[in-house]
Scaffold this motif. Structure first.
Motif, PDB file in Angstrom:
ATOM      1  N   ARG A   1      -6.950   6.203   4.959  1.00  0.00           N
ATOM      2  CA  ARG A   1      -6.769   4.839   4.494  1.00  0.00           C
ATOM      3  C   ARG A   1      -5.784   4.810   3.330  1.00  0.00           C
ATOM      4  O   ARG A   1      -5.868   5.617   2.404  1.00  0.00           O
ATOM      5  CB  ARG A   1      -8.120   4.258   4.041  1.00  0.00           C
ATOM      6  N   LYS A   2      -4.842   3.893   3.375  1.00  0.00           N
ATOM      7  CA  LYS A   2      -3.825   3.815   2.331  1.00  0.00           C
ATOM      8  C   LYS A   2      -4.414   3.307   1.012  1.00  0.00           C
ATOM      9  O   LYS A   2      -5.414   2.593   0.991  1.00  0.00           O
ATOM     10  CB  LYS A   2      -2.683   2.882   2.765  1.00  0.00           C
ATOM     11  N   ARG A   3      -3.765   3.670  -0.073  1.00  0.00           N
ATOM     12  CA  ARG A   3      -4.130   3.149  -1.393  1.00  0.00           C
ATOM     13  C   ARG A   3      -3.425   1.821  -1.616  1.00  0.00           C
ATOM     14  O   ARG A   3      -2.302   1.609  -1.132  1.00  0.00           O
ATOM     15  CB  ARG A   3      -3.665   4.122  -2.498  1.00  0.00           C
TER      16      ARG A   3
ATOM     17  N   ASP B   1      -3.080  12.154   1.051  1.00  0.00           N
ATOM     18  CA  ASP B   1      -3.366  11.125   2.047  1.00  0.00           C
ATOM     19  C   ASP B   1      -2.623  11.424   3.339  1.00  0.00           C
ATOM     20  O   ASP B   1      -1.405  11.267   3.405  1.00  0.00           O
ATOM     21  CB  ASP B   1      -2.951   9.748   1.525  1.00  0.00           C
TER      22      ASP B   1
ATOM     23  N   SER C   1       0.838  -1.191   0.000  1.00  0.00           N
ATOM     24  CA  SER C   1       0.000   0.000   0.000  1.00  0.00           C
ATOM     25  C   SER C   1       0.880   1.250   0.000  1.00  0.00           C
ATOM     26  O   SER C   1       2.093   1.171   0.202  1.00  0.00           O
ATOM     27  CB  SER C   1      -0.936   0.004   1.210  1.00  0.00           C
TER      28      SER C   1
ATOM     29  N   ARG D   1       0.753   5.973   0.347  1.00  0.00           N
ATOM     30  CA  ARG D   1       0.050   7.221   0.615  1.00  0.00           C
ATOM     31  C   ARG D   1       0.482   8.255  -0.415  1.00  0.00           C
ATOM     32  O   ARG D   1       1.658   8.360  -0.743  1.00  0.00           O
ATOM     33  CB  ARG D   1       0.368   7.746   2.020  1.00  0.00           C
TER      34      ARG D   1
END
Length: 326
Positions: free
Chosen positions: A300-302, A295, A288, A290
């Motif tokens: 919430r992380k990508r 972000d 994941s 940011r």
């Protein structure tokens, strides 16, 4: 605060040990208020900040045509974030240091030597290098090794143009990139943190891929010093440390070249450095990320995309175990 750990006998700061951006920005704002505390003081701060970052009110423009084939829909990272949050160890190990320390780098005169396994070795000054092919603007996702990412409008042209001009011999399998190594201009190279000069490498077919961008600018302007002026590489399917800055030599080789981070920590930094959510770094997950400027630490992380979303490079690695060749 940077926590230093021994690696190969050196005190080596790793990217994950650098102060998080949100904490750094909050601390810097607090210091600003304490030190200045007035409207006039704020104006003085901004002027000093620009000078420290090597920025001027009249940054040199760089004309380039947008290439619609490389225009992703993601929101672009702000120019301020992209030019003040950098890895450039020649100017310091903290991500804020390159912007503050690189202002004095002299980018004229500047030459790049093309040598090694080629039929036509040559040396070009930066202005001739700029004219070698038509400049275009490409909007790339740009992945940092420790889980941060950006979306930046880069200006340059495919490295393949330079490769064709050099005419590699049948022995050429790899390309080594060598950066400027100048203790007078680059305070970071006085430190044993890496084996200077900084070097990187690619397989020849990777370097010849249309996505591999020889880069001279960003955001419609020439590269700021802290972003790798006057010429750097951008490889959007690989982690950011693979995108070598302030290049002075491009050498075609028969053998796989040693790279700076692989020499320093071979168990942690492989030659290929492809973005893969399936291959964790020994000390953090790569699954994941940011987005810088969007972000926050508590968002919430990508999910990390394979090859950073650039699936067109997958054929370069057919049959390879990317957990082994990381």
């Amino acid at each position: 605060m940077i926590i230093r750990r021994a690696a190969n006998g050196l005190d080596l700061p790793y990217p994950s040990e650098i102060t998080p951006r949100a904490v750094f920005e909050e601390r810097r704002q607090f210091i600003r208020r304490l030190a200045l505390g007035s409207v006039a003081g704020s104006a003085l701060w901004e002027m000093a900040n620009r000078e420290a970052h090597g920025q001027t009110a009249s940054a040199q423009k760089l004309v380039a045509s947008p290439n619609p084939a490389y225009a992703i829909l993601d929101k672009k990272t702000s120019q301020k974030d992209a030019t003040t949050y950098n890895n450039f160890y020649e100017f310091g190990t903290d991500k804020s240091e390159p912007a503050m320390m690189a202002g004095g780098l002299k980018t004229r005169p500047w030459t790049v030597s093309i040598e090694g396994e080629v039929k036509k070795p040559f040396v070009l000054d930066i202005d001739s290098l700029l004219k070698l092919a038509t400049l275009e603007e490409r909007i790339y996702r740009f992945r940092c090794v420790e889980g941060w990412s950006m979306v930046v409008p880069w200006i340059g042209y495919s490295l393949s143009h330079l490769i064709k001009k050099a005419e590699p011999t049948g022995n050429a399998k790899y390309i080594e990139f060598v950066t400027l190594d100048d203790k007078k201009q680059m305070p970071g190279v006085r430190s044993p943190v890496l084996d200077w000069p900084y070097t990187e490498g690619l397989r020849l077919d990777e370097a010849a891929h249309p996505l591999a961008l020889l880069t001279f600018g960003m955001y419609g302007e020439v590269l700021p010093n802290q972003n790798g002026a006057p010429v750097r590489m951008v490889l959007p399917w690989k982690y950011g440390f693979k995108s070598v800055k302030s290049i002075v030599k491009i050498r075609f080789t028969k053998e796989q070249p040693a790279t700076a981070w692989n020499k320093t920590a071979p168990r942690e930094y492989g030659f290929y450095s492809n973005v893969s959510p399936e291959v964790d770094h020994p000390r953090w997950s790569q699954a994941s990320e940011r987005r810088i400027g969007e972000d926050g630490l508590f968002a919430r992380k990508r999910k990390t995309l394979m090859f950073n979303g650039y699936s067109e490079v997958a054929s370069l690695y057919t049959g390879m175990d990317l957990k082994k060749f990381y």
